[in-house]
Design an enzyme around this catalytic site. Structure first.
Site, short mmCIF file in Angstrom:
data_model
loop_
_atom_site.label_atom_id
_atom_site.label_comp_id
_atom_site.label_asym_id
_atom_site.label_seq_id
_atom_site.Cartn_x
_atom_site.Cartn_y
_atom_site.Cartn_z
N GLU A 182 0.87 -1.18 0.00
CA GLU A 182 0.00 0.00 0.00
C GLU A 182 0.91 1.23 0.00
O GLU A 182 1.78 1.37 0.84
CB GLU A 182 -0.91 -0.02 1.24
CG GLU A 182 -1.86 1.15 1.26
CD GLU A 182 -3.17 0.84 1.98
OE1 GLU A 182 -3.58 -0.34 2.03
OE2 GLU A 182 -3.78 1.80 2.49
N ASN A 225 -3.55 -1.79 7.46
CA ASN A 225 -4.84 -2.32 7.03
C ASN A 225 -4.66 -3.83 6.94
O ASN A 225 -4.10 -4.34 5.98
CB ASN A 225 -5.24 -1.75 5.67
CG ASN A 225 -5.47 -0.26 5.74
OD1 ASN A 225 -6.17 0.23 6.63
ND2 ASN A 225 -4.86 0.49 4.83
N GLU A 309 -10.85 4.52 8.67
CA GLU A 309 -11.01 4.17 7.25
C GLU A 309 -11.59 2.77 7.09
O GLU A 309 -11.01 1.92 6.41
CB GLU A 309 -9.66 4.33 6.52
CG GLU A 309 -9.14 5.76 6.61
CD GLU A 309 -7.89 6.03 5.79
OE1 GLU A 309 -7.06 5.11 5.65
OE2 GLU A 309 -7.75 7.17 5.31
N ASP A 388 -3.02 14.29 6.53
CA ASP A 388 -2.44 13.04 6.04
C ASP A 388 -1.19 13.29 5.20
O ASP A 388 -1.24 13.16 3.98
CB ASP A 388 -3.50 12.29 5.20
CG ASP A 388 -3.10 10.83 4.97
OD1 ASP A 388 -2.18 10.36 5.64
OD2 ASP A 388 -3.73 10.19 4.12
N GLU A 410 4.47 9.78 13.98
CA GLU A 410 4.50 8.98 12.74
C GLU A 410 4.78 9.89 11.54
O GLU A 410 4.07 10.86 11.30
CB GLU A 410 3.15 8.26 12.54
CG GLU A 410 3.09 7.46 11.24
CD GLU A 410 1.76 6.69 11.05
OE1 GLU A 410 1.09 6.38 12.05
OE2 GLU A 410 1.41 6.42 9.89
N GLU A 416 3.82 9.29 -0.67
CA GLU A 416 2.44 9.18 -1.19
C GLU A 416 1.95 10.49 -1.81
O GLU A 416 1.42 10.49 -2.91
CB GLU A 416 1.50 8.75 -0.05
CG GLU A 416 0.05 8.68 -0.48
CD GLU A 416 -0.87 8.18 0.63
OE1 GLU A 416 -0.39 7.84 1.72
OE2 GLU A 416 -2.10 8.14 0.38
N TRP A 564 -14.21 12.26 2.05
CA TRP A 564 -13.01 12.09 2.88
C TRP A 564 -12.65 13.30 3.74
O TRP A 564 -11.66 13.27 4.48
CB TRP A 564 -11.81 11.72 2.00
CG TRP A 564 -12.02 10.41 1.29
CD1 TRP A 564 -12.51 10.23 0.04
CD2 TRP A 564 -11.77 9.10 1.82
NE1 TRP A 564 -12.58 8.89 -0.25
CE2 TRP A 564 -12.14 8.16 0.81
CE3 TRP A 564 -11.28 8.62 3.04
CZ2 TRP A 564 -12.02 6.78 1.00
CZ3 TRP A 564 -11.16 7.25 3.21
CH2 TRP A 564 -11.53 6.34 2.22
C1 GCU Z 1 -3.67 7.33 4.11
C2 GCU Z 1 -3.31 6.41 2.99
C3 GCU Z 1 -3.84 5.03 3.24
C4 GCU Z 1 -3.41 4.55 4.62
C5 GCU Z 1 -3.82 5.55 5.67
C6 GCU Z 1 -3.29 5.22 7.06
O1 GCU Z 1 -5.04 7.59 4.10
O2 GCU Z 1 -3.79 6.91 1.78
O3 GCU Z 1 -3.35 4.19 2.25
O4 GCU Z 1 -3.97 3.32 4.91
O5 GCU Z 1 -3.31 6.80 5.34
O6 GCU Z 1 -2.34 5.86 7.46
O7 GCU Z 1 -3.83 4.37 7.74
#
Ligand code: GCU
Length: 702
Positions: A182, A225, A309, A388, A410, A416, A564
């Protein structure tokens, strides 16, 4: 950066002549896995630097007098060796602890003693020594390295004391067991392929080596995730494989963590619920955790993304995050394990018409009321900003809001939102800005770095975590220069007071050698890169404006009408998010008064964050003297020129750096320069159409 470049053209002979007396022999008295790694590293490194592998002596003798000993490096822990105990004074030894270390050369420069309380400290000392020796090689610019090294021409003693500032220095892999990553921009996972763990433990060991050399001591090896298959990592199905990976990291002093699925009791355990207060659920976690420790006795603990999320969490059972985290803490406590609980919790199903909900507020609103309720082996992991990982956003107000809770910061090394390792963006300057930010939580001098390191609130657990940027690419990071971000993260975790300039200089010299033109050009590229990226992308702290889902490339309204919570609210009159108390979401009140007041007022809010905190007309005049609209036009035209200049600078290095790296970077910089135009034209055109205001310089806007 582990090439130890005596190897550079022409450097070899000089370097070999300068080999210090002690470099030909290494003596050690104790046996420990991490110590063995340190010895291997030392032998390899000295071999490369001076052309001769040192003789390795495992001696049993205790109590030998200094004058009886021949020239050598002698290394050991306080408890395991008399070198450290005899040669170093009590005061010297008292000055470092845990993973800290001392490196000291004696007066006659015949002996170099390396001592630490722990084998890990010895390993860090070895990497440190090799780095300093490489930086100080013939040809290195004076002052590049922090320490003087004895050579015939420059007889200065080596005396180094180092103590890591942060106790936890962690990497988070967002790798999935199918081999995808990811937000990965450097190829497939080095850990998994097709639903199984890789058989190539060698590559993982190389990675452990890279990480340890910068000071990293913890890694979570799967995506936060946690999908169906990865939920089974805690079970017999995969535990044997996890243990093998843990062993590879253990040899380099790195503890392994797993991201765990909060709903595991249901998905793996077959229970009806994952309610943290349910007895059966608690028992399930205890039993499962015991199995993990049976396989991996030094297992670090669980990293948890819950109620975030669409991931499961305690909210389903009307429990809060302290209930959820403490349940896991109870299961881990008998083994000394930690729960690392992420604070990235917000409403991801927002209605864009609803102006009262503000995603930036969410982490503070959820977690601040829980301060003091978390078990002592729970650590909250807080993203550097409240949104983010944008190229520019405010710092998270949660830093400085939770006196009675362990916290780590963090960061996102993987790019990204900062060009996905196709554009150059050296992130260390951004991280420095965050770390040096004064929260005023306990008056002036309450910088975020002092919250992250635990010193401001005297917390037992604290430190850094960051999302890795590596993959199976030959160069590890997609863009070869993106390695500097991984390196820089590790170095900052060890010592947040290192400057971005020093880190860039170190990385470039270690990677490319000491040619002054090369060093100057590449450090220049790195240090200017983030400002350049910011110039041609989303302006003045407003963020986003990227294509939905994959997040690469411009799309001004890409997220404007989505769920979002990531809006810019541009209309024909103005742009920005009103987060003031006076007329907006009230987010500014989450900061301590000094910062709250600074952000609340248009007079004092810094330009670079003006659209993060305020909705203003395009004609609003910034502190810089420009209007918002003119600033947007100017930075976007300038950003493109700067991106072109980056490509040009790199082209000057043809023939001076490795040809494979040269071509790869040349190709990427050309792509960046081209793609920057796409950003410029979309952003400028969008705001020209919205505002109807002409560019003062009448440049081409479509
Ligand atoms: C962002 C990211 C996701 C990730 C999330 C997180 O939203 O786009 O891919 O899972 O951060 O930090 O949990």
């Amino acid at each position: 950066w582990l090439g130890y470049h005596a190897a550079l053209p022409g450097a070899n002979d000089t370097a070999r002549k300068a080999a210090p007396l002690w470099s030909k022999r290494v003596e050690v008295q104790e046996q420990h896995e991490v110590m063995d790694t340190a010895l291997t590293e030392l032998s390899q490194g000295l071999g490369k630097l001076y052309g001769v592998q040192p003789e390795m002596i495992k001696s049993q003798t205790q109590g030998s007098q200094q004058n009886e000993r021949g020239p050598a490096i002698r290394l050991g822990t306080w408890a395991g060796s008399d070198f450290a105990a005899n040669v170093l004074t009590d005061a010297e030894r008292a000055a470092v602890h845990g993973e800290g270390f001392i490196i000291r050369e004696d007066e006659s420069q015949r002996e170099l003693v390396i001592g630490s309380e722990t084998p890990q400290g010895i390993l860090y000392a070895v990497f440190h020594l090799l780095r300093e020796l490489t930086l100080k090689q013939e040809g290195a610019e004076a002052g590049a390295a922090a320490v003087a090294v004895a050579t015939e021409s420059q007889p200065e003693r080596i005396v180094i004391n180092e103590q890591p500032v942060n106790s936890l220095r962690m990497i988070n892999q967002w790798d999935n067991v199918d081999g995808s990553i990811e937000r990965g921009y450097a190829g497939r996972s080095i850990f998994y392929e097709n639903g199984e763990f890789t058989q190539d433990i060698g590559r993982i060991r190389d990675y452990a080596r890279l990480l340890a050399s910068t000071g990293i001591n913890a890694v979570a090896i799967n995506n936060v995730n946690v999908h169906r298959k990865e939920s089974l990592f805690l079970t017999e199905r995969y535990l044997g494989d996890v243990a093998k990976v843990a062993a590879a990291f253990r040899a380099y002093g790195i503890r392994l963590f797993l991201s765990a699925n909060y709903a595991s009791p249901i998905e793996v355990g077959g229970l009806q619920t994952a309610d943290p207060l349910d007895e059966q659920v608690r028992e399930w976690w205890s039993i499962q955790t015991a199995k993990v420790y049976a396989a991996i006795p030094d297992f670090g603990g669980y990293l948890i993304k819950a109620d975030s999320e669409n991931r499961p969490g305690p909210f389903t059972y009307n429990r809060d995050h302290a209930d959820g985290a403490n349940m896991l803490a109870e299961a881990l406590r008998p083994f000394g394990g930690l729960v690392i609980w992420r604070c990235f919790v917000y409403n991801c199903k927002q209605d864009w018409r609803d102006r009262s909900t503000d995603r930036a507020r969410a982490a503070y609103d959820h977690f601040k009321p829980l301060d003091g309720r978390f078990a002592d082996n729970v650590i909250l992991q807080i993203k550097n900003g409240p949104m983010d990982f944008q190229v520019r956003e405010a710092v998270s107000p949660l830093f400085g809001a939770m006196e009675d809770t362990n916290q780590i910061i963090e960061f996102q090394i993987t790019q990204e939102y900062t060009g996905q390792q196709r554009h150059l963006a050296f992130l260390v300057p951004q991280w420095k800005e965050v770390l040096d930010f004064d929260t005023y939580a306990k008056g002036k001098g309450s910088e975020i770095k002092r919250i992250a390191d635990g010193s401001l609130y005297q917390r037992p657990y604290s430190g850094f975590a960051a999302v890795s940027n590596i993959g199976a690419d030959a160069c590890w990071t997609g863009h070869p220069l993106a390695q500097a971000n991984l390196y820089g993260y590790g170095r900052l975790g060890w010592n947040p007071d290192l400057s971005a300039e020093q880190i860039a200089d170190e990385w470039v010299r270690l990677t490319f050698g000491h040619d002054e033109q090369v060093v100057e050009r590449i450090t220049g590229m790195l240090l200017s890169s983030l400002d350049i990226y910011e110039n041609y992308t989303a302006p003045l702290g407003v963020g986003w404006m990227v294509n939905p889902d994959h997040h690469y490339g411009p799309n001004v309204d890409g997220y404007e009408y989505s769920k979002w919570g990531t809006y810019h609210f541009a209309d024909r009159y103005g742009i920005g998010v009103d987060r003031t108390v006076k007329s907006g979401t009230g987010y500014t009140s989450q900061y301590h008064p000094e910062n709250a007041a600074r952000y609340e007022s248009l007079e004092t809010c810094p330009d670079e964050l003006i659209l993060f905190f305020h909705h203003v007309p395009y004609t609003h005049v910034l502190h810089s003297g420009k209007t918002v609209i003119q600033h947007i036009y100017d930075t976007h035209f300038e950003g493109v020129e700067q991106a072109e200049a980056l490509a040009e600078t790199w082209r000057e290095l043809e023939g001076k750096v490795d040809p494979v790296i040269y071509s790869k970077v040349a190709e990427l910089q050309a792509e960046q320069a081209e793609h920057a135009k796409e950003w410029r034209d979309m952003i400028n055109t969008y705001f020209y159409r919205k505002s109807g205001i002409q560019d003062e310089h009448a440049r081409k806007i479509y």
